[in-house]
Design an enzyme around this catalytic site. Structure first.
Site, PDB file in Angstrom:
ATOM      1  N   TYR A  23      -2.084  -0.639  10.277  1.00  0.00           N
ATOM      2  CA  TYR A  23      -2.117  -0.969   8.847  1.00  0.00           C
ATOM      3  C   TYR A  23      -0.906  -0.381   8.136  1.00  0.00           C
ATOM      4  O   TYR A  23      -0.202  -1.071   7.392  1.00  0.00           O
ATOM      5  CB  TYR A  23      -3.408  -0.434   8.228  1.00  0.00           C
ATOM      6  CG  TYR A  23      -3.514  -0.662   6.732  1.00  0.00           C
ATOM      7  CD1 TYR A  23      -3.947  -1.879   6.222  1.00  0.00           C
ATOM      8  CD2 TYR A  23      -3.180   0.352   5.834  1.00  0.00           C
ATOM      9  CE1 TYR A  23      -4.051  -2.091   4.867  1.00  0.00           C
ATOM     10  CE2 TYR A  23      -3.281   0.146   4.470  1.00  0.00           C
ATOM     11  CZ  TYR A  23      -3.717  -1.074   3.985  1.00  0.00           C
ATOM     12  OH  TYR A  23      -3.809  -1.278   2.631  1.00  0.00           O
ATOM     13  N   SER A  72       0.840  -1.197   0.000  1.00  0.00           N
ATOM     14  CA  SER A  72       0.000   0.000   0.000  1.00  0.00           C
ATOM     15  C   SER A  72       0.875   1.247   0.000  1.00  0.00           C
ATOM     16  O   SER A  72       1.966   1.255   0.571  1.00  0.00           O
ATOM     17  CB  SER A  72      -0.892   0.016   1.238  1.00  0.00           C
ATOM     18  OG  SER A  72      -1.567   1.260   1.374  1.00  0.00           O
TER      19      SER A  72
END
Length: 265
Positions: free
Chosen positions: A169, A155
């Site tokens: 995350y 990501s």
């Protein structure tokens, strides 16, 4: 140098974690449509079966989709998954797409301790677990010119400081990016490559709430003025899995339309 062969994944056996939904589903569709035999895994067994059935209808060039559910948070289920795949594919696995992931949004004052276990286990620890357990199958297909592939779905939040508070995350994805580099060095001599696709905004369940609130703003500030499509992430995955991407090892490809390069003061 024929383009058709250069980018072909026909006949390859692929396992996509979290393959029933979101980015995993987009990637799986790209492989199935182009002749690969794809196994979809995830904890939602009905969703895996439904996705496999739907993808089989659009399969092209001999491709196929098969459900192989399992809760990757659970080590025993990871081991059972690998055992079952070994029985189904004794000749080996060509591509492992580590896509399954979890997110947890909360500010620093309220971030719960148990969120770290959930997010880091699935996003980072189990990527290593599955990659390790599947090495024997990956090595069966690996050659110097056409290695077996580990494709990790990272990501842009692992590259930059995220715009929303998703601390575990972001940390897990940064860890995943670096672990991919370590695996690239460790496994290269065994003819297995390790690369990352650092994804930006796509229309997924994980991004749904953000896009509903700020989708227009995200699109207006993105350099390409749009969010990602299935073709974008599937195309990048097909490149890495084909002969065209065989010499990429330890690479991080930003599949974000340039979003990660946009800074707000």
């Amino acid at each position: 140098m024929d383009v058709t062969n250069l980018f072909s994944v026909k006949g390859k056996v692929v396992l996509v974690t979290g393959g029933a939904k979101g980015i995993g589903r987009m990637i799986a569709e790209g492989f199935v449509a182009n002749g690969a035999k794809v196994y979809l895994t995830g904890r939602d067994a009905p969703a895996c079966s439904s996705a496999a059935s739907e993808l089989s209808k659009i399969a092209g060039n001999g491709g196929s989709a098969h459900a192989l559910p399992g809760d990757l948070q659970d080590l025993a289920q990871c081991q059972a998954l690998v055992k079952r795949l070994t029985e189904l594919e004794p000749n080996g696995l060509h591509v492992l797409v580590n896509n399954a992931g979890a997110a947890w949004g909360a500010d620093i004052d309220s971030y719960p301790d148990h969120a770290w276990n959930k997010v880091l286990t699935l996003n980072l620890h189990r990527v290593f677990t599955l990659s390790q357990l599947l090495l024997p199958l990956l090595e069966k297909t690996a050659t110097a010119e056409d290695p077996a592939r580990l494709i990790h779905i990272g990501s842009i939040d692992g590259i930059r400081v995220p715009t929303v508070s998703n601390i575990a995350y972001a940390a897990s994805k940064a860890g995943l990016h670096h672990m991919s580099n370590v695996l690239a060095k460790e496994l290269g001599p065994r003819h297995i490559t390790s690369n990352v696709l650092a994804c930006g905004p796509f229309a997924t369940k994980m991004m749904k709430a953000t896009l509903e609130v700020a989708g227009d703003m995200i699109r207006s500030e993105a350099p390409l003025r749009r969010i990602g499509t299935p073709e974008d992430v599937a195309g990048a995955s097909l490149f890495l899995a084909s002969r065209a991407g065989a010499f990429c090892n330890g690479a991080l490809i930003r599949v974000d339309g340039g979003v990660s390069h946009v800074s707000k003061l």
